[in-house]
Design an enzyme around this catalytic site. Structure first.
Site, PDB file in Angstrom:
ATOM      1  N   HIS A 105      80.325  43.495  58.005  1.00  0.00           N
ATOM      2  CA  HIS A 105      80.624  42.348  58.871  1.00  0.00           C
ATOM      3  C   HIS A 105      81.738  42.631  59.888  1.00  0.00           C
ATOM      4  O   HIS A 105      82.640  41.817  60.091  1.00  0.00           O
ATOM      5  CB  HIS A 105      80.981  41.134  58.031  1.00  0.00           C
ATOM      6  CG  HIS A 105      79.809  40.532  57.308  1.00  0.00           C
ATOM      7  ND1 HIS A 105      78.513  40.642  57.761  1.00  0.00           N
ATOM      8  CD2 HIS A 105      79.753  39.799  56.162  1.00  0.00           C
ATOM      9  CE1 HIS A 105      77.706  39.990  56.933  1.00  0.00           C
ATOM     10  NE2 HIS A 105      78.414  39.490  55.955  1.00  0.00           N
ATOM     11  N   HIS A 179      77.538  32.802  59.785  1.00  0.00           N
ATOM     12  CA  HIS A 179      77.396  32.958  58.342  1.00  0.00           C
ATOM     13  C   HIS A 179      77.497  31.608  57.624  1.00  0.00           C
ATOM     14  O   HIS A 179      78.127  31.498  56.564  1.00  0.00           O
ATOM     15  CB  HIS A 179      78.466  33.920  57.826  1.00  0.00           C
ATOM     16  CG  HIS A 179      78.070  34.702  56.614  1.00  0.00           C
ATOM     17  ND1 HIS A 179      77.999  34.134  55.362  1.00  0.00           N
ATOM     18  CD2 HIS A 179      77.725  36.007  56.463  1.00  0.00           C
ATOM     19  CE1 HIS A 179      77.651  35.063  54.482  1.00  0.00           C
ATOM     20  NE2 HIS A 179      77.474  36.205  55.122  1.00  0.00           N
ATOM     21  N   GLU A 313      71.019  33.890  58.363  1.00  0.00           N
ATOM     22  CA  GLU A 313      71.811  34.648  59.335  1.00  0.00           C
ATOM     23  C   GLU A 313      70.881  35.339  60.333  1.00  0.00           C
ATOM     24  O   GLU A 313      70.328  36.405  60.045  1.00  0.00           O
ATOM     25  CB  GLU A 313      72.673  35.690  58.629  1.00  0.00           C
ATOM     26  CG  GLU A 313      73.577  35.148  57.547  1.00  0.00           C
ATOM     27  CD  GLU A 313      74.127  36.275  56.681  1.00  0.00           C
ATOM     28  OE1 GLU A 313      74.700  37.229  57.246  1.00  0.00           O
ATOM     29  OE2 GLU A 313      73.960  36.208  55.448  1.00  0.00           O
TER      30      GLU A 313
END
Length: 349
Positions: A105, A179, A313
């Site tokens: 991420h 997210h 996502e």
């Protein structure tokens, strides 16, 4: 459309501001400048009871300390990068890793840790929060200074639109996502296993060591990954498929088959009557089911149970720079990155 704002604390020496957008139908969206994160989404159920239908931390300090990615803007790259490295135009770039030998991420100081600038605009039909930030050349190991704009728009038609725009001064990578975790029951102590999912996807990405994509796209047909006809999420937690057993549920990218005018995904909860229809221009959606319980922080005053929420996502396929056939996530100085995902909220009686 109504708009309000409040300073909710400080991070990195800057005030963190939360903005709330409310439409005439009783739906409201709150997002804060820390991580350009959505922190509350209130909507009524079939009986008119209004609940927050997303997972959110109890305080700003919890977001900063624990970094659960709840509702955050993820970047520069969503998901994992194999060994935190990639080749671009003949040069190998080593990123800062933050999950074993891989990067997750965007690295330890990803976009979800920024305090973004924000502006709000509103009309009778919609209201928007426009978040902007700059990610410096070399941040988390990425080349190029990246300028990013993320807009959240709430409409009178009960849509939450997420739009992205980005430019760079050097070739770099960009593959963002949001997210957000949904729990349409409105009760985070009630798992999402009885939620229904319909997904326009005939293939998913296989996970290998360290939950990295192997590069293989497997057919969903005949597996717990086939949601082309509506099915319950419980199949992922209760099934014996090696890919669901590997992660105790879903943490997988699904390749989307876009049919014009039709939702790419529909998530629904029969008990509350709440439904989310998702539309996106992205190639895939990563579905994660909060596969583990967490007791180091609380949500709504309680430890977080296993399967407390589900993410949708939207993004290019993860680790695309290292996987042949996964798409192009390179952004160059003469290009403008744009993307949009729309979540439409409905209530079924």
């Amino acid at each position: 459309m109504k708009v309000s704002e409040a300073i909710i604390g400080q991070a990195h020496g800057k005030d963190v501001v939360a903005y709330t957008l409310t439409n005439p139908n009783g739906i409201s969206l709150t997002a804060m400048t820390y991580g350009a994160s959505i922190t509350e989404l209130l909507m009524p159920d079939k009986n008119g009871k209004v609940d927050n239908v997303i997972l959110a931390m109890d305080s700003l300090d919890d977001y900063v300390t624990h970094r659960p990615y709840y509702g955050a803007t993820i970047g520069r790259i969503a998901g994992r990068i194999t060994k935190g490295a990639f080749d671009l135009d003949g040069t190998t770039h080593q990123l800062v890793v933050n999950e074993g030998v891989n990067q997750l991420h965007g690295g330890p100081d990803g976009l979800d840790t920024h305090v973004w600038d924000a502006e709000v605009e509103a009309s009778a039909d919609e209201a928007s929060i426009h978040f902007t930030t700059t990610d410096a050349d070399g941040a988390n190991g990425y080349p190029g200074t990246l300028s990013v704009k993320v807009s959240y728009t709430l409409t009178a038609e009960n849509e939450w639109k997420v739009t992205y725009r980005a430019t760079t001064d050097q070739p770099t990578l960009f593959n963002p996502t949001n997210h957000v975790y949904f729990n349409l029951s409105g009760d985070i102590n009630q798992p999402i296993l009885q939620h229904n999912l319909q997904l326009n996807s005939a293939a998913f990405a296989e996970l290998g060591e360290s939950n990295m994509p192997t590069g293989a796209l497997l057919p969903t047909e005949g597996t717990p990954f086939d949601f082309r006809n509506e099915g319950k999420l419980a199949v992922a937690a209760e099934g014996s498929h090696p890919q669901t057993r590997k992660v105790a549920g879903f943490d997988h990218p699904f390749l989307l088959q876009h049919d014009e005018g039709k939702p790419d995904a529909i998530l629904s909860d029969a008990e509350s009557g709440r439904t989310v229809k998702m539309y996106t221009d992205q190639d895939s959606v990563v579905i994660y089911m909060h596969n583990a319980a967490i007791d180091k922080y609380t949500v709504a005053g309680n430890p977080v149970i296993q399967y407390a929420g589900i993410t949708l996502e939207t993004q290019a396929l993860p680790d695309a720079i290292n996987q042949e056939g996964f798409g192009d996530i390179v952004l160059r100085p003469d290009e403008v990155y744009t993307a949009e995902t729309i979540y439409k909220f409905e209530v079924q009686q």
